[in-house]
Enzyme design. Structure first.
Site, PDB file in Angstrom:
ATOM      1  CD  GLN A  12       5.365 -39.989   8.878  1.00 42.56           C
ATOM      2  OE1 GLN A  12       5.490 -40.356   7.716  1.00 42.56           O
ATOM      3  NE2 GLN A  12       5.143 -40.833   9.849  1.00 42.56           N
ATOM      4  CG  ASP A  29      -3.474 -33.706  13.185  1.00 42.16           C
ATOM      5  OD1 ASP A  29      -2.624 -33.294  13.999  1.00 42.16           O
ATOM      6  OD2 ASP A  29      -3.706 -34.926  13.009  1.00 42.16           O
ATOM      7  CB  SER A  80       2.246 -47.168   6.561  1.00 44.25           C
ATOM      8  OG  SER A  80       2.387 -45.949   5.871  1.00 44.25           O
ATOM      9  CB  ALA A 137      -2.390 -43.833  19.018  1.00 43.90           C
ATOM     10  N   GLY A 182       1.512 -45.216  14.832  1.00 41.92           N
ATOM     11  CA  GLY A 182       0.529 -45.004  13.773  1.00 41.92           C
ATOM     12  C   GLY A 182       1.094 -44.517  12.453  1.00 41.92           C
ATOM     13  CG  HIS A 228       4.925 -34.928   5.837  1.00 42.38           C
ATOM     14  ND1 HIS A 228       4.428 -36.198   5.887  1.00 42.38           N
ATOM     15  CD2 HIS A 228       6.231 -35.067   5.484  1.00 42.38           C
ATOM     16  CE1 HIS A 228       5.390 -37.074   5.593  1.00 42.38           C
ATOM     17  NE2 HIS A 228       6.484 -36.409   5.344  1.00 42.38           N
TER      18      HIS A 228
END
Ligand code: NAD
Length: 271
Positions: free
Chosen positions: A105, A108, A218, A260, A216, A123
Site C-alpha cells: 500500500q 515510496d 492497520s 518489520a 505493518g 496505492h
C-alpha cells in the site's frame, strides 16, 4: 518473538510454494517514513478529508496554498530521504529461494530499491505519473523530486502563492508532452479506484498463495484490507508482523508484535 511461533513461522516460510508479502506504512517506519494513523502520524497534522481527497486538496490549494506546501514538504521530505530497511532487504532475499509476490500500500518505492522484482503498488507511486487525458505514463526521478522538495521548504509569500506553488510542483504535475493534458502522480487518493493493473494481479496472488505475511498495516483501507481474507479462503496461513500489541489475529494466524526491520530478517533466517 515467541521461539515456538518463530520456529513454526520459519518452517512455513521455508516450505511455502508461493508467498505473498502484503505491506503497509509500518513496513517503512524504520526507514524514517511516518505512518498515517499512529499517534504523531501524518493524519494528526493533516486530516485526510482535507489532504487525501481531490476536492480537499483543491480547496486547500485555493484557500491556503501555504498549507498545501507544508503538507507536501512534510510528506515528501521523509519519503525522499528514506533508504530500504533490513525488512525490505529480507523480503527481496526471500525471493531468491521461493516465489514471492509483494503487494504494497506504500508509495515510496522502497521494495523495488531493496531488490524485489514482483511488486504491485495498490496505492500507486510518488515516482510514477500519468496523463489524466491520454493515460500515458511517465516517471519522475528521485533527483527531480528532491529538488522540488528543497524548494518547498520555505513558506510561500502571501501574494502569488498559488502561482508560485504550481511552478514548484511542475515535476509532478507537468503538461503531457503528447496531448498537453493534466499529468499527476499515480498516488491513489481517498474515494478513487485502485489501479486494475495492480489490484488484479494482487487479488490473483492472494487467491493463489499458501502463505501471506502481513506487515505493518492497520488493514483499515479497503479494498486492500480484504486481501488477507482472500488468502485465508484458499487455505493459506497468515503471519502478522506489527508493532501494535492490540492487533487481533484470527485462529490459525501467527502474530509477532515487533518492528518489520527486526522480525522479517528473523523469519527468513535458516535455524
Ligand atoms: P496505517 O498508518 O493505517 O497503519 C500502520 C500500521 O503499521 C499500524 O498498524 C502500526 O501499528 C504498524 N507499525 C508501525 N510501525 C511499525 C513497524 N516499525 N513495524 C511493523 N509495524 C509497524 O498504514 P496502512 O495500513 O498502510 O494504511 C495507510 C495508507 O497510507 C496506505 O494506504 C498507504 O498508501 C499510505 N501511506 C504510505 C506510506 C509509505 O509509502 N511509506 C506512509 C504512510 C502512509
Amino acid at each position: 518473538m515467541n521461539p515456538e511461533d518463530l520456529q513454526t513461522a520459519r518452517d512455513l516460510v521455508r516450505s511455502a510454494r508461493h508467498v505473498v508479502v502484503f505491506t503497509g506504512a509500518g513496513m517503512s517506519a524504520e526507514s524514517g517514513i511516518p505512518t498515517f494513523r499512529d499517534p504523531g502520524g501524518v493524519w494528526d497534522q493533516f486530516p485526510p478529508e482535507r489532504f487525501a481527497t481531490v476536492s480537499g486538496l483543491t480547496s486547500v490549494y485555493r484557500r491556503e496554498p501555504d498549507e498545501l506546501r507544508r503538507f507536501l514538504y512534510v510528506g515528501m521530505h521523509s519519503l525522499l530521504q528514506a533508504e530500504p530497511n533490513a525488512g525490505h532487504l529480507a523480503i527481496a532475499q526471500l525471493a531468491g529461494a521461493t516465489p514471492v509476490t509483494v503487494v504494497t500500500q506504500n508509495i515510496d518505492g522502497l521494495h523495488q530499491r531493496a531488490g524485489s522484482t514482483v511488486v504491485h503498488e495498490l496505492h500507486g507511486s510518488m515516482f510514477e505519473l500519468y496523463c489524466t487525458q491520454c493515460n500515458r505514463g511517465q516517471r519522475a526521478s528521485v533527483d527531480q523530486l528532491r529538488n522540488m522538495v528543497d524548494r518547498l521548504a520555505d513558506p510561500l509569500p502571501a501574494t502569488a502563492a498559488r502561482r508560485r506553488i504550481l511552478r514548484i510542483l511542475h515535476p509532478i504535475i507537468p503538461k503531457c508532452a503528447h496531448c498537453r493534458g493534466r499529468v499527476r502522480p499515480t498516488v491513489v487518493l481517498f474515494e478513487e479506484m485502485l489501479p486494475p493493473r495492480a489490484w488484479n494481479p494482487a487479488e490473483q496472488a492472494a487467491s493463489d498463495c499458501d502463505l501471506m505475511i502481513v506487515v505493518g498495516t492497520s488493514a483499515t483501507v479497503h479494498p486492500a484490507a480484504l486481501l488477507p481474507e482472500l488468502a485465508r479462503r484458499v487455505g493459506a496461513r497468515i503471519i502478522l508482523v506489527n508493532k501494535d500489541p492490540d492487533m487481533r489475529p484470527r485462529g490459525g494466524d501467527i502474530a509477532f508484535t515487533a518492528g518489520a526491520a527486526i522480525a522479517l530478517p528473523e523469519l527468513i533466517k535458516a535455524d
